[in-house]
Scaffold this active site. Structure first.
Site, short mmCIF file in Angstrom:
data_model
loop_
_atom_site.label_atom_id
_atom_site.label_comp_id
_atom_site.label_asym_id
_atom_site.label_seq_id
_atom_site.Cartn_x
_atom_site.Cartn_y
_atom_site.Cartn_z
N LYS A 10 0.66 -1.12 -0.05
CA LYS A 10 0.03 -0.22 -0.10
C LYS A 10 0.83 1.36 -0.06
O LYS A 10 2.04 1.03 0.24
CB LYS A 10 -1.00 -0.06 1.33
N TYR A 50 -12.39 -1.49 -4.03
CA TYR A 50 -12.91 -1.78 -2.63
C TYR A 50 -14.56 -1.47 -2.66
O TYR A 50 -15.21 -1.30 -1.56
CB TYR A 50 -12.29 -0.72 -1.74
N PHE A 58 -15.53 3.80 6.64
CA PHE A 58 -14.05 4.24 6.42
C PHE A 58 -14.00 4.34 4.87
O PHE A 58 -12.89 4.56 4.43
CB PHE A 58 -13.24 3.50 7.12
N ARG A 86 -2.54 -13.87 3.94
CA ARG A 86 -3.04 -13.48 5.02
C ARG A 86 -2.17 -13.84 6.45
O ARG A 86 -2.25 -12.73 7.13
CB ARG A 86 -4.47 -13.79 5.14
N THR A 92 -5.72 -7.03 10.46
CA THR A 92 -6.07 -5.82 9.77
C THR A 92 -5.40 -4.53 10.67
O THR A 92 -4.84 -3.83 10.02
CB THR A 92 -7.43 -5.57 9.59
N ARG A 103 2.25 -6.47 8.99
CA ARG A 103 1.77 -5.35 9.68
C ARG A 103 2.14 -5.00 10.85
O ARG A 103 2.30 -3.75 11.09
CB ARG A 103 0.21 -5.64 9.45
N ASN A 113 -2.05 0.43 6.63
CA ASN A 113 -1.74 -0.71 7.31
C ASN A 113 -0.73 -1.62 6.09
O ASN A 113 -0.78 -2.83 6.43
CB ASN A 113 -2.70 -1.90 7.66
N HIS A 116 -2.10 -5.39 1.53
CA HIS A 116 -3.72 -5.83 1.18
C HIS A 116 -3.43 -7.33 0.80
O HIS A 116 -2.50 -7.81 0.17
CB HIS A 116 -4.41 -5.16 -0.03
N GLU A 127 -9.78 -10.11 -7.95
CA GLU A 127 -8.83 -9.05 -7.84
C GLU A 127 -7.47 -9.06 -8.75
O GLU A 127 -6.95 -7.94 -9.14
CB GLU A 127 -8.38 -9.14 -6.25
P1 ADP Z 1 -8.24 -6.62 5.52
O1 ADP Z 1 -7.40 -5.56 4.72
O2 ADP Z 1 -7.52 -7.00 6.40
O3 ADP Z 1 -8.80 -7.92 4.57
P2 ADP Z 1 -10.73 -5.39 5.68
O4 ADP Z 1 -11.18 -5.89 4.24
O5 ADP Z 1 -11.73 -5.41 6.72
O6 ADP Z 1 -9.20 -5.67 5.94
O7 ADP Z 1 -10.76 -3.61 5.41
C1 ADP Z 1 -10.03 -3.29 4.40
C2 ADP Z 1 -9.07 -2.28 4.38
O8 ADP Z 1 -10.08 -1.00 4.98
C3 ADP Z 1 -8.20 -2.22 5.59
O9 ADP Z 1 -7.07 -3.02 5.14
C4 ADP Z 1 -7.81 -0.98 6.15
O10 ADP Z 1 -6.83 -0.60 5.50
C5 ADP Z 1 -9.28 -0.15 5.99
N1 ADP Z 1 -9.94 -0.38 7.30
C6 ADP Z 1 -10.55 -1.33 7.76
N2 ADP Z 1 -11.45 -1.17 8.85
C7 ADP Z 1 -11.02 0.30 8.81
C8 ADP Z 1 -11.58 1.17 10.30
N3 ADP Z 1 -12.21 0.72 11.11
N4 ADP Z 1 -11.01 2.61 9.86
C9 ADP Z 1 -10.21 2.78 8.96
N5 ADP Z 1 -9.85 1.90 8.06
C10 ADP Z 1 -10.20 0.71 7.90
MG MG Z 2 -10.38 -7.66 3.06
#
Ligand code: ADP
Ligand code: MG
Length: 138
Positions: A10, A50, A58, A86, A92, A103, A113, A116, A127
């Site tokens: 990212k 997304y 968010f 993962r 996350t 992470r 973070n 992805h 994707e």
């Molecule tokens: P992951 O990336 O671990 O699969 P998610 O699919 O739940 O997690 O969320 C996608 C991305 O959105 C996260 O990697 C993070 O960058 C962002 N994100 C998730 N939850 C939050 C939150 N509560 N506040 C801000 N950004 C968030």
């Molecule tokens: Mg995700």
């Protein structure tokens, strides 16, 4: 289980100079890189990527961030690629990520973070196809 997954280094991690270290970790963990490129997403591209999160509070912050600077998109191959990637990424929220995960080491916040990863084989296929043509998979 498929042997392919999709990953992103990212914008925070690229900007902070962690790209090379993260690629080293990917290779050391036994992944093969099938495709990789540096891109700067438009807001629209990030919103499309997304789309599943479009109702989340968010979404705006996430798509602003993902289109704010260059990132590296990757197609990764390994047995059980989706859960393996993962596992290497970690939780996350970096505050909850295990020691030794990307992470834990490289993320700056819950939103920014570092990496992805796809969450299922079906989403991995979607994707990968969002950013790479078949001809780009080596
Ligand atoms: P992951 O990336 O671990 O699969 P998610 O699919 O739940 O997690 O969320 C996608 C991305 O959105 C996260 O990697 C993070 O960058 C962002 N994100 C998730 N939850 C939050 C939150 N509560 N506040 C801000 N950004 C968030
Ligand atoms: Mg995700």
């Amino acid at each position: 289980m498929s042997n392919l997954t999709f990953g992103i280094i990212k914008p925070d991690a690229v900007k902070n100079g962690h790209t090379g270290k993260i690629i080293d970790r990917i290779l050391a963990d036994g992944f093969e890189i099938r495709a990789m490129k540096l891109i700067h997403q438009t807001k629209k591209q990030a919103e499309g990527f997304y789309a599943v999160h479009s109702e989340r509070p968010f979404f705006g912050e996430l798509t602003e961030f993902m289109s704010s600077a260059p990132c590296v998109v990757l197609c990764l191959e390994k047995e059980n690629a989706v859960p393996e990637w993962r596992n290497l990424m970690g939780a996350t929220n970096p505050a909850e990520a295990d020691e030794g995960t990307l992470r834990k080491e490289f993320a700056t916040s819950l939103g920014e973070n570092a990496v992805h990863g796809s969450d299922s084989d079906d989403n991995a296929a979607i994707e990968i196809a969002y950013f790479f043509s078949k001809l780009e998979l080596v």
